[in-house]
Design an enzyme around this catalytic site. Structure first.
Site, PDB file in Angstrom:
ATOM      1  N   TRP A  21       0.839  -1.217   0.000  1.00 47.32           N
ATOM      2  CA  TRP A  21       0.000   0.000   0.000  1.00 47.32           C
ATOM      3  C   TRP A  21       0.862   1.249   0.000  1.00 47.32           C
ATOM      4  O   TRP A  21       1.882   1.288   0.693  1.00 47.32           O
ATOM      5  CB  TRP A  21      -0.853  -0.020   1.272  1.00 47.32           C
ATOM      6  CG  TRP A  21      -1.395   1.303   1.692  1.00 47.32           C
ATOM      7  CD1 TRP A  21      -0.721   2.271   2.396  1.00 47.32           C
ATOM      8  CD2 TRP A  21      -2.696   1.827   1.443  1.00 47.32           C
ATOM      9  NE1 TRP A  21      -1.545   3.359   2.605  1.00 47.32           N
ATOM     10  CE2 TRP A  21      -2.764   3.112   2.026  1.00 47.32           C
ATOM     11  CE3 TRP A  21      -3.828   1.325   0.787  1.00 47.32           C
ATOM     12  CZ2 TRP A  21      -3.912   3.896   1.984  1.00 47.32           C
ATOM     13  CZ3 TRP A  21      -4.965   2.114   0.750  1.00 47.32           C
ATOM     14  CH2 TRP A  21      -5.002   3.386   1.342  1.00 47.32           C
ATOM     15  N   ASP A  24       0.334   9.093   0.868  1.00 52.92           N
ATOM     16  CA  ASP A  24       0.928  10.393   0.517  1.00 52.92           C
ATOM     17  C   ASP A  24       2.340  10.328  -0.084  1.00 52.92           C
ATOM     18  O   ASP A  24       3.183   9.577   0.411  1.00 52.92           O
ATOM     19  CB  ASP A  24       1.067  11.266   1.761  1.00 52.92           C
ATOM     20  CG  ASP A  24      -0.154  11.253   2.637  1.00 52.92           C
ATOM     21  OD1 ASP A  24      -1.186  10.729   2.222  1.00 52.92           O
ATOM     22  OD2 ASP A  24      -0.048  11.779   3.757  1.00 52.92           O
ATOM     23  N   GLU A 195      -4.091  18.694   6.667  1.00 53.31           N
ATOM     24  CA  GLU A 195      -3.051  17.669   6.552  1.00 53.31           C
ATOM     25  C   GLU A 195      -2.117  18.106   5.431  1.00 53.31           C
ATOM     26  O   GLU A 195      -2.518  18.829   4.515  1.00 53.31           O
ATOM     27  CB  GLU A 195      -3.643  16.297   6.206  1.00 53.31           C
ATOM     28  CG  GLU A 195      -4.525  15.714   7.293  1.00 53.31           C
ATOM     29  CD  GLU A 195      -4.928  14.267   7.021  1.00 53.31           C
ATOM     30  OE1 GLU A 195      -4.876  13.471   7.966  1.00 53.31           O
ATOM     31  OE2 GLU A 195      -5.308  13.938   5.882  1.00 53.31           O
TER      32      GLU A 195
HETATM   33  C1  FRU Z   1      -2.816  12.098   4.848  1.00 53.31           C
HETATM   34  C2  FRU Z   1      -2.316  11.464   6.141  1.00 53.31           C
HETATM   35  C3  FRU Z   1      -1.291  12.328   6.826  1.00 53.31           C
HETATM   36  C4  FRU Z   1      -0.528  11.319   7.674  1.00 53.31           C
HETATM   37  C5  FRU Z   1      -0.526  10.122   6.750  1.00 53.31           C
HETATM   38  C6  FRU Z   1      -0.573   8.805   7.456  1.00 53.31           C
HETATM   39  O1  FRU Z   1      -3.311  11.172   3.943  1.00 53.31           O
HETATM   40  O2  FRU Z   1      -3.416  11.209   7.015  1.00 53.31           O
HETATM   41  O3  FRU Z   1      -1.811  13.409   7.579  1.00 53.31           O
HETATM   42  O4  FRU Z   1       0.766  11.758   7.978  1.00 53.31           O
HETATM   43  O5  FRU Z   1      -1.640  10.245   5.914  1.00 53.31           O
HETATM   44  O6  FRU Z   1      -0.416   7.748   6.552  1.00 53.31           O
END
Ligand code: FRU
Length: 468
Positions: A21, A24, A195
């Site tokens: 998987w 980000d 985020e």
């Molecule tokens: C965004 C997020 C970020 C975090 C990451 C965890 O998609 O929620 O804020 O660091 O994914 O996988």
């Protein structure tokens, strides 16, 4: 819930992990001809889980070589999103052989805290022994550090997502950080936490410099998904100040461009996003791997009929365009003014582009013999509309199947002539119109490859075949 299918949905040109998987993009860095991409990664299963950083490199932003895990969970927790810099001048003192690459990330354990890791060779990374460099025991959402060189204070600045706002921190050495400001807005396109924030300057067409703040908005789980918004304004060296009145704007009207951030060290401002949505990505019917990165996009600011906007221009393979000739109108039409022409052409496989030019509303349809249809249209109301209600497999996720995700739309920013580009790669459609200021990125899962593109309306259509 997952839908079984034998179909191979792996895109040809978009980055996907060999197995497991990704979400980000992290640590995007350019140095000496090499683009570094890191990603949120679960190596064990194609679903979100214990987050690592996966590392890949490319020399053209299209062909990627995967290098495996760069950072793995440790005693401070999982490795959540963050950024990377080349520490020119070794300000951190962490380089043992020249200027180190420094990764700045969130340690997600009982609390979210900011940590760093360093590397001399750019392929092996050592977490700093003094982590976390920004401790935290109070804030629940405190993550995704993006670090850049601050041209005003001549220091490092970090923009960090902290609940309903972005916070700014400054440092001389990437190790000791002091808070300099924060920015929140009453006007957000979605209620949710910030985020993956990013902040950078771009030249505006009037010659001034405008700062862009990107923020991914994580929706409350009951709404299932997230969207990105951006603000235009200025940076005084300590904090971001929004221009009044206009922003924020939605970055992409599709659900499948989230957590997008830009590269450190590149001359141009290049952004990559996670080509999926937190709401349904884990259930996508792609088998051994889950999720992809969008095409890299070069950002600029353009003046539109609706004001100043952020424009995205994708970096794609080269395509050879062929114009598709319209069918001729039947003779002796009773109501000739009501005749709507059609142009229909065969698609050259599952990697292609389509270019449309028109003066008025049209419907572009990709379809296959099983009756699956993806519609991309410019409506009479001057909106870009993407309708994936019948585009392919849907029942893997109630949120994907819902009306809100099936039909997405965005108002145009320019009125008048329409020029639209659609890039398609097996299960991913990226659509750009109005000089790249109106976008839609959408995952679709046709059970059979789309075979035909049909344009209904008074426009011209070209189909692009990848050049060898
Ligand atoms: C965004 C997020 C970020 C975090 C990451 C965890 O998609 O929620 O804020 O660091 O994914 O996988």
């Amino acid at each position: 819930m997952s839908t079984k299918t034998d179909r191979d949905f792996r895109p040809f040109m978009h980055f996907t992990p060999k197995y497991g998987w990704i979400n980000d993009p992290n640590g995007l860095t350019y140095e000496n001809g090499t683009w570094h991409l890191f990603a949120q990664y679960n190596p064990d299963e194609p679903v979100w889980g214990p987050m690592h950083w996966l590392h890949a490199t490319s020399t053209d932003l299209l062909h990627w070589t995967e290098h495996g895990v760069a950072l793995a969970p440790d005693s401070l927790g999982m490795i959540f999103s963050g950024s990377a810099v080349i520490d020119h001048g070794n300000t951190s003192g962490l380089g043992r052989d020249g200027d180190p690459m420094v990764l700045i990330y969130t340690s997600h354990g009982e609390h979210e805290q900011q940590s760093i890791a360093f590397s001399d060779d750019r392929f092996h990374f050592t977490p700093y022994a003094g982590n976390p460099v920004i401790p935290n025991t109070e804030k629940r959402n405190f993550r995704d550090p993006k670090v850049f060189r601050n041209p005003i204070r001549n220091c490092w600045t970090m923009v960090l997502a902290a609940g309903d706002r972005a916070e700014f921190y400054a440092s001389q050495d990437l190790i000791h950080w002091t808070k300099t400001g924060d920015f929140g807005s009453k006007e957000n396109h979605l209620n949710g936490v910030f985020e993956c924030t990013d902040l950078f300057p771009l030249p505006s067409p009037d010659g001034s410099e405008v700062w862009v703040l990107l923020a991914s908005m994580a929706l409350h789980p009951e709404f299932g998904g997230g969207r990105m918004q951006y603000f235009l304004g200025r940076f005084d060296g300590d904090t971001f100040i929004q221009d009044e009145p206009h922003s924020p704007y939605i970055l992409d009207s599709g659900y499948d461009n989230y957590a997008a951030v830009t590269f450190f060290g590149a001359e141009k401002r290049i952004m990559i996003g996670w080509g999926s949505s937190p709401g349904y990505a884990p259930f996508a019917p792609t088998g051994d791997f889950c999720c992809l990165m969008t095409y890299a996009r070069e950002l600029s600011l353009v003046q539109t009929d609706s004001g100043l906007r952020l424009a995205s221009k994708p970096i794609t393979p080269s395509f050879e365009l062929t114009e598709i000739v319209r069918e001729t109108a039947p003779e002796n039409l009773r109501f000739p003014h009501k005749y709507v022409p059609k142009a229909s052409g065969s698609l050259p496989g599952e990697l292609f582009c389509i270019h449309v030019e028109a003066d008025e509303a049209f419907d572009l349809m990709l379809s296959n013999e099983t009756g699956e249809e993806l519609h991309v249209l410019i409506s009479d109301e001057q909106k870009l509309v993407v309708d994936r209600t019948r585009a392919g497999l849907r029942n893997f996720s109630p949120f994907y199947e819902s009306g809100v995700c099936s039909v997405t739309s965005a108002p145009r920013t320019n009125y008048g002539k329409i020029s639209l580009d659609l890039y398609f790669d097996r299960m991913f459609a990226e659509i750009f119109t109005d000089n790249g200021t109106v976008l839609n990125s959408s995952m679709v899962f046709p059970e059979k490859p789309y075979q035909t593109a049909t344009l209904t309306g008074h426009g011209k259509m070209w189909i692009g075949c990848p050049q060898r």
